[in-house]
Design a protein around this motif. Structure first.
Motif, mmCIF file in Angstrom:
data_model
loop_
_atom_site.group_PDB
_atom_site.id
_atom_site.type_symbol
_atom_site.label_atom_id
_atom_site.label_comp_id
_atom_site.label_asym_id
_atom_site.label_seq_id
_atom_site.Cartn_x
_atom_site.Cartn_y
_atom_site.Cartn_z
ATOM 1 N N ARG A 46 -58.266 23.843 -36.691
ATOM 2 C CA ARG A 46 -59.553 24.475 -37.030
ATOM 3 C C ARG A 46 -59.361 25.644 -37.990
ATOM 4 N NH1 ARG A 46 -60.274 23.999 -31.228
ATOM 5 N NH2 ARG A 46 -60.448 26.235 -30.839
ATOM 6 N N LEU A 47 -58.232 26.337 -37.857
ATOM 7 C CA LEU A 47 -58.024 27.542 -38.672
ATOM 8 C C LEU A 47 -57.497 27.255 -40.078
ATOM 9 C CD1 LEU A 47 -56.478 30.109 -36.145
ATOM 10 C CD2 LEU A 47 -58.825 30.035 -37.018
ATOM 11 N N ALA A 48 -56.825 26.122 -40.246
ATOM 12 C CA ALA A 48 -56.165 25.865 -41.528
ATOM 13 C C ALA A 48 -57.167 25.446 -42.607
ATOM 14 C CB ALA A 48 -55.109 24.769 -41.349
ATOM 15 N N ASP A 49 -56.738 25.610 -43.848
ATOM 16 C CA ASP A 49 -57.600 25.209 -44.965
ATOM 17 C C ASP A 49 -57.647 23.694 -45.113
ATOM 18 O OD1 ASP A 49 -58.149 27.904 -45.954
ATOM 19 O OD2 ASP A 49 -56.006 27.949 -46.416
ATOM 20 N N GLU A 50 -56.508 23.042 -44.878
ATOM 21 C CA GLU A 50 -56.446 21.581 -45.006
ATOM 22 C C GLU A 50 -55.795 21.013 -43.760
ATOM 23 O OE1 GLU A 50 -54.453 20.427 -48.611
ATOM 24 O OE2 GLU A 50 -55.525 21.939 -49.798
ATOM 25 N N ARG A 51 -56.198 19.787 -43.401
ATOM 26 C CA ARG A 51 -55.647 19.180 -42.188
ATOM 27 C C ARG A 51 -55.272 17.732 -42.444
ATOM 28 N NH1 ARG A 51 -61.004 20.403 -39.024
ATOM 29 N NH2 ARG A 51 -60.551 22.352 -40.077
ATOM 30 N N TYR A 52 -54.154 17.320 -41.900
ATOM 31 C CA TYR A 52 -53.686 15.941 -42.064
ATOM 32 C C TYR A 52 -53.223 15.394 -40.720
ATOM 33 C CZ TYR A 52 -53.601 16.772 -47.112
ATOM 34 O OH TYR A 52 -53.947 17.055 -48.410
ATOM 35 N N ALA A 53 -53.632 14.162 -40.420
ATOM 36 C CA ALA A 53 -53.211 13.517 -39.176
ATOM 37 C C ALA A 53 -51.812 12.932 -39.340
ATOM 38 C CB ALA A 53 -54.203 12.420 -38.810
ATOM 39 N N LEU A 54 -50.980 13.130 -38.318
ATOM 40 C CA LEU A 54 -49.650 12.521 -38.314
ATOM 41 C C LEU A 54 -49.665 11.244 -37.489
ATOM 42 C CD1 LEU A 54 -47.539 15.744 -37.630
ATOM 43 C CD2 LEU A 54 -47.701 14.518 -39.806
ATOM 44 N N GLY A 55 -50.703 11.081 -36.642
ATOM 45 C CA GLY A 55 -50.759 9.964 -35.711
ATOM 46 C C GLY A 55 -49.912 10.253 -34.499
ATOM 47 N N GLY A 56 -50.084 9.447 -33.445
ATOM 48 C CA GLY A 56 -49.249 9.552 -32.257
ATOM 49 C C GLY A 56 -49.657 10.657 -31.308
ATOM 50 N N GLN A 57 -49.037 10.606 -30.148
ATOM 51 C CA GLN A 57 -49.339 11.597 -29.107
ATOM 52 C C GLN A 57 -48.129 12.466 -28.795
ATOM 53 O OE1 GLN A 57 -50.851 9.511 -25.622
ATOM 54 N NE2 GLN A 57 -52.893 10.125 -26.279
ATOM 55 N N THR A 58 -47.016 11.799 -28.461
ATOM 56 C CA THR A 58 -45.847 12.569 -28.061
ATOM 57 C C THR A 58 -45.270 13.285 -29.284
ATOM 58 O OG1 THR A 58 -44.355 10.760 -28.541
ATOM 59 C CG2 THR A 58 -45.266 10.847 -26.312
ATOM 60 N N ALA A 59 -44.393 14.252 -29.021
ATOM 61 C CA ALA A 59 -43.759 14.988 -30.116
ATOM 62 C C ALA A 59 -43.032 14.023 -31.047
ATOM 63 C CB ALA A 59 -42.795 16.024 -29.551
ATOM 64 N N GLU A 61 -43.619 10.962 -31.706
ATOM 65 C CA GLU A 61 -44.540 10.146 -32.507
ATOM 66 C C GLU A 61 -45.282 10.956 -33.570
ATOM 67 O OE1 GLU A 61 -45.846 7.410 -28.648
ATOM 68 O OE2 GLU A 61 -47.168 8.940 -29.440
ATOM 69 N N SER A 62 -45.332 12.279 -33.385
ATOM 70 C CA SER A 62 -46.188 13.080 -34.267
ATOM 71 C C SER A 62 -45.402 14.182 -34.984
ATOM 72 C CB SER A 62 -47.339 13.673 -33.448
ATOM 73 O OG SER A 62 -46.843 14.415 -32.338
ATOM 74 N N TYR A 63 -45.246 15.325 -34.324
ATOM 75 C CA TYR A 63 -44.661 16.485 -34.998
ATOM 76 C C TYR A 63 -43.192 16.293 -35.356
ATOM 77 C CZ TYR A 63 -49.055 18.509 -33.575
ATOM 78 O OH TYR A 63 -50.394 18.735 -33.410
ATOM 79 N N LEU A 64 -42.550 15.277 -34.752
ATOM 80 C CA LEU A 64 -41.151 15.015 -35.092
ATOM 81 C C LEU A 64 -41.004 13.752 -35.942
ATOM 82 C CD1 LEU A 64 -39.375 15.990 -31.739
ATOM 83 C CD2 LEU A 64 -39.204 17.147 -33.950
ATOM 84 N N ASN A 65 -42.117 13.289 -36.517
ATOM 85 C CA ASN A 65 -42.093 12.104 -37.359
ATOM 86 C C ASN A 65 -41.821 12.521 -38.813
ATOM 87 O OD1 ASN A 65 -42.713 9.903 -38.967
ATOM 88 N ND2 ASN A 65 -44.430 9.244 -37.677
ATOM 89 N N THR A 66 -40.548 12.446 -39.196
ATOM 90 C CA THR A 66 -40.137 12.915 -40.530
ATOM 91 C C THR A 66 -40.914 12.232 -41.654
ATOM 92 O OG1 THR A 66 -37.921 13.252 -39.661
ATOM 93 C CG2 THR A 66 -38.140 13.295 -42.044
ATOM 94 N N GLU A 67 -41.041 10.915 -41.553
ATOM 95 C CA GLU A 67 -41.731 10.167 -42.617
ATOM 96 C C GLU A 67 -43.164 10.664 -42.776
ATOM 97 O OE1 GLU A 67 -40.460 8.138 -44.812
ATOM 98 O OE2 GLU A 67 -38.584 8.737 -43.848
ATOM 99 N N ALA A 68 -43.833 10.833 -41.657
ATOM 100 C CA ALA A 68 -45.242 11.250 -41.709
ATOM 101 C C ALA A 68 -45.364 12.650 -42.314
ATOM 102 C CB ALA A 68 -45.855 11.212 -40.311
ATOM 103 N N VAL A 69 -44.447 13.551 -41.962
ATOM 104 C CA VAL A 69 -44.525 14.912 -42.498
ATOM 105 C C VAL A 69 -44.205 14.906 -43.995
ATOM 106 C CG1 VAL A 69 -43.581 17.255 -42.360
ATOM 107 C CG2 VAL A 69 -44.016 15.988 -40.254
ATOM 108 N N LEU A 70 -43.199 14.129 -44.382
ATOM 109 C CA LEU A 70 -42.873 14.034 -45.818
ATOM 110 C C LEU A 70 -44.054 13.482 -46.611
ATOM 111 C CD1 LEU A 70 -39.170 12.743 -45.759
ATOM 112 C CD2 LEU A 70 -39.987 14.909 -46.724
#
Ligand code: ADP
Ligand code: ADP
Ligand code: MG
Length: 583
Positions: A46-59, A61-70
């Motif tokens: 909510r606070l950020a200027d831009e938002r992007y979905a990484l998909g997934g639920q667990t870490a 699948e999401s925040y640790l998904n290198t491909e998605a972050v790249l």
């Protein structure tokens, strides 16, 4: 001074993502948030200027998904990435991957992360810099016999530690030679399962140390400063609960010696950016290198409040190649600051069990000298997939006594409804004579300090008797009530408190939302009292659900890997041993 970057991606969630976004906003930097499916409407998004979905639920699948972050880096055009703490923050491979993509990693060089990420190479690097580690080995353990030999030479207890461990996990205390073989085997397999690397080593386990760590800040022009220490001795499960700066009853000459030692360690690994060198302090005189955390630390705000330095702003500037704007002589610490980690955890009986759920109401403390760094607001859900930090309450005052009084006042003003939190434990810790006199240690919360069996952990509902017991560090023992084996965060689900007699069948239910790690029984198994039926993971913590009555397993309602809700039936126990049932 110009802005260090035009656009920064924050590869994290919760309070630390919010913290970094705020610093960027103050510098006029455009912020890019990434999020998992469950975090689509989280505060950092909510606070950020831009938002992007990484998909997934667990870490994973999401925040640790290198491909998605790249992919988001490429699509957003962010010039730099801030990893926060946890997740990718201490992952040298990830830092290399984004650097190769032309994006600045806001953290140290990958080589420094690699040296310090392995606690063995870190010990070697510290020793080369003339900083002694806790007495221990610098070789990977290959047999239990080495543990025994070390214990006989240095004395028991010793700790078998995972070289790649972190977050308080991967430390196994061994109290005698008899315990060594089993401890060695399980330490290795747990390290492999938890960190993907089995390497372990052995250290003397100090029985009453304080955890004192030193904040350092280095630029890419060869300047490296120490910014004062933090005492993080109030811990449970080797995880910090309360942190303060400066460390109480810590002499100036030791402070300077520790600061200079930390700078030597940082220089020894070519460190750039903000980092923390952790030590164990054995009052009155000795301190030993423990590890180096190559990232922003959870408890960095206490240093910010005593030094007046915004560490996140400095991280951004240093990452952009700017030189530090002050010298060691210009670093001045004033007053005293304390941080309490407000976790979604029920501290009843000292068990600190995970308590994810929806925050139905939240009133933050205010007034002089109070800072509230939170990842959530009223109406937000604390998901079971990530760590359990809800927010950090941080205060500063002229001296320690003022800061303690202020924290007690601010904790009292903080109202969190809907989930259990650690606030009652903080109030009890801050009010304890041992803490006031700085007689505590890293073992104090677990060994000396006692919390009532039932504490009021959330203010919206009266708490019935606790229904969970733990027979060890991470063990949950549900208890028979009204014919139902129940366990779990007590204060959120009530209205069903039964006054009925004990039934002849027991239902083991999940105390919390989480994921089943292992199922330990099969239909038809005869089980005794306290028999483990499954291991459940929530908020990076594993709990074993066990029976309180004997019987026969009639139904196993879950499988390994399955997500479960709070109150979901996992195992049904039917009539079995009727003599046991009379208990
Ligand atoms: P600090 O020293 O800043 O308190 P912690 O060791 O508590 O740091 O870890 C900071 C964050 O990183 C927490 O969210 C913690 O849960 C997470 N973390 C660190 N290392 C690991 C690890 N190896 N496995 C799981 N979580 C980790
Ligand atoms: P992590 O990477 O999980 O943070 P650390 O090595 O920093 O691991 O240790 C975390 C905590 O565990 C310390 O703050 C301390 O309380 C305890 N600990 C670790 N090693 C020892 C030891 N050798 N003796 C006593 N306590 C220890
Ligand atoms: Mg540590």
């Amino acid at each position: 001074m110009g802005k260090p970057f035009a656009k920064v991606l924050i590869a994290n969630r919760g309070e630390i993502a919010v913290r970094v976004i705020r610093a960027c906003q103050e510098l006029g930097i455009t912020t890019v948030a990434v999020h998992s499916e469950v975090d689509a409407d989280a505060l950092h998004v909510r606070l950020a200027d831009e938002r992007y979905a990484l998909g997934g639920q667990t870490a994973a699948e999401s925040y640790l998904n290198t491909e998605a972050v790249l992919d988001v880096l490429a699509r957003s055009g962010a010039e730099a990435l801030h990893p926060g703490y946890g997740f990718f923050s201490e992952n040298a491979e990830f830092a290399r991957a984004i650097t190769a993509a032309g994006v600045v990693f806001i953290g140290p060089p990958p080589e420094a992360i690699a040296i310090m990420g392995d606690k063995l190479s870190a010990r070697v690097a510290a020793e080369k810099a003339g900083v002694a580690g806790v007495p221990g080995t610098t070789d990977v353990l290959t047999s239990a016999g080495q543990v025994v030999a070390f214990g006989e030479e240095y004395g028991w207890p010793v700790a078998i530690k995972a070289a790649f461990g972190g977050g308080g996990r991967g430390i196994r205390v061994v109290r005698s030679a008899d315990e060594a073989p089993a401890a060695f085997e399980s330490a290795r397999s747990e390290a492999l399962a938890g960190f993907g690397r089995a390497e372990c080593y052995v250290e003397k386990y100090l029985t009453w140390p304080r955890h004192v760590e030193m904040q350092i800040l280095a630029d890419s022009h060869g300047n490296c400063l120490w910014l004062g220490e933090r005492d993080c001795s109030a811990q449970r499960r080797h995880q910090k609960l309360v942190e303060e700066a400066p460390a109480p009853a810590f002499p100036d000459d030791l402070r300077r010696a520790m600061g200079e030692a930390a700078v030597r360690v940082a220089r020894a690994c070519g460190y750039v950016n903000a980092g923390t060198v952790e030590f164990l302090y054995d009052p009155p005189g000795d301190f030993w290198f423990l590890e180096m955390n190559t990232r922003l630390q959870v408890e960095h705000p206490v240093t910010e409040l005593t030094t007046g330095i915004d560490l996140v702003v400095e991280q951004l500037r240093v990452a952009a190649g700017e030189p530090l704007r002050l010298t060691q002589d210009e670093v001045a610490c004033r007053g005293h600051a304390i941080e309490c980690r407000i976790n979604a955890e029920d501290p009843s009986g000292g068990r600190f069990l995970p308590s994810p759920g929806t925050i139905t109401g939240l009133v933050a403390a205010g007034g002089p000298g109070v800072r509230w760094d939170a990842g959530y607001q009223a109406g937000d859900e604390v998901p079971p997939f990530y760590d359990n930090l809800v927010g950090k309450l941080v205060v500063c005052g002229a001296d320690r006594a003022t800061a303690i009084a202020r924290m007690v006042r601010a904790l009292g003003e903080t109202k969190i409804h809907g989930i259990a939190t650690t606030i009652p434990a903080h109030l009890a810790i801050l009010g304890h004579a041992d803490f006031l006199a700085a007689r505590h240690s890293t073992r104090w919360v677990e060994e000396v300090f006692t919390l009532p069996e039932v504490v009021e952990t959330t203010s919206d509902v009266p708490g019935p008797a606790r229904e969970v017991q733990v027979g060890g560090r991470w063990y949950t023992v549900p208890r028979l009530e009204g014919g139902v084996l129940r366990s779990g965060p007590p204060s959120r689900r009530r209205g069903t408190k039964s006054t009925g007699s004990r039934g002849s069948s027991g239902t083991v239910i999940s105390p919390m939302q989480g994921r089943i790690v292992t199922v330990l029984v099969e239909v038809g198994d005869r089980v005794a009292v306290d028999h483990p039926v499954c291991v459940i993971e929530a908020m990076k913590m594993e709990s074993t659900l066990t029976t309180e009555r004997a019987g026969t397993v009639l139904e196993v309602a879950v499988t390994a890997g399955q997500a479960v809700r709070a109150d979901q039936v996992v195992v049904l126990i039917g009539d079995g041993d009727t003599t046991e049932e009379a208990r």
